[in-house]
Enzyme design. Sequence first.
Site, PDB file in Angstrom:
ATOM      1  N   TYR A   1       0.843  -1.202   0.000  1.00 43.73           N
ATOM      2  CA  TYR A   1       0.000   0.000   0.000  1.00 43.73           C
ATOM      3  C   TYR A   1       0.879   1.254   0.000  1.00 43.73           C
ATOM      4  CZ  TYR A   1      -3.911   3.097   1.178  1.00 43.73           C
ATOM      5  OH  TYR A   1      -4.859   4.095   1.156  1.00 43.73           O
TER       6      TYR A   1
ATOM      7  N   LYS B   1       1.156   4.018  -3.007  1.00 40.90           N
ATOM      8  CA  LYS B   1       0.719   5.407  -2.835  1.00 40.90           C
ATOM      9  C   LYS B   1       1.868   6.396  -3.063  1.00 40.90           C
ATOM     10  CE  LYS B   1      -3.630   4.545  -2.130  1.00 40.90           C
ATOM     11  NZ  LYS B   1      -4.617   4.934  -3.149  1.00 40.90           N
TER      12      LYS B   1
END
Length: 254
Positions: free
Chosen positions: A154, A158
């Site tokens: 994640y 990002k």
Amino acid sequence: MELKGKVAIITGGAGGIGLSTAKLFLSEGASGIMLVDNNQEALNEAKNVLKSDLVRFMKCDVSLSEEVKAYMEKTISEFGRIDVLFLNAGIEGVVKPIVDYPEAVFDQVIGVNVKGVWLGMKHAFPHLKANGGGSVMITSSVAGLRGTAQVSAYVASKHATIGLMRVGALEGAPDQIRVNSIHPSPVDNRMMRSLEEGFAPGAGELVKENFTKMIPLGRYGTNEDMANLALFLASDKSRFITGASYVIDGGFTA
Ligand code: NAD
């Protein structure tokens, strides 16, 4: 009526931030919204909530090129143009240290959160150019600005969207296509419930308490807070803004 006459696509549109944004865009005069999500049940619920003839719903996986191309083309055939593209679909993956993190989940998170954004710009830019420009917003995260243990895929995904946003802003500028990213801290919705449970199975509430203590304004963000920022970046009020990362975190990263 900040979006009067504008046509917007929202990916992850049936999720917390996406659906709130669709509501706000409608109330601000958008003339058409294409809500894209890969969860049919959530799309059906969104249809019941929005109850508007100005919204179309499309089940697509944003990590697949053909499906991304299809949602762009459907938007053009339904509404004739694309002015705003909110690349917001995302998945959290699992909460595990790198050594235990399943490779298949890593690939899936990168596929949706990174390739989904890249494909979105790839297939939208020709349409936006044909319109004389437009606004692209990418939902990154505060996880795109700093690390958090146990969410490697994640966090990596990002961070990667900031690179894509910058390149998109540079490549789009000659055609008046603006590209910016949005960086929320924890938002009070499904994704955070899943992450809280991942960090402390059975004690998610405690994780929420601890995160909240780290937010100077003393609360999680709401879907509506995020929608307000998306509205600003979608509207002509932000017409000179491109290549920028907008933190929306109650002071979390300050
Ligand atoms: P959410 O889970 O409610 O919404 C995400 C939506 O994306 C869901 O409806 C899901 O079905 C959809 N989706 C997932 N994979 C997809 C795919 N392959 N193709 C199409 N749609 C897909 O959570 P949310 O908070 O509304 O998430 C929106 C964005 O905000 C995500 O990119 C997320 O990473 C980001 N974000 C969320 C938080 C938070 O605390 N919730 C914080 C920072 C950033």
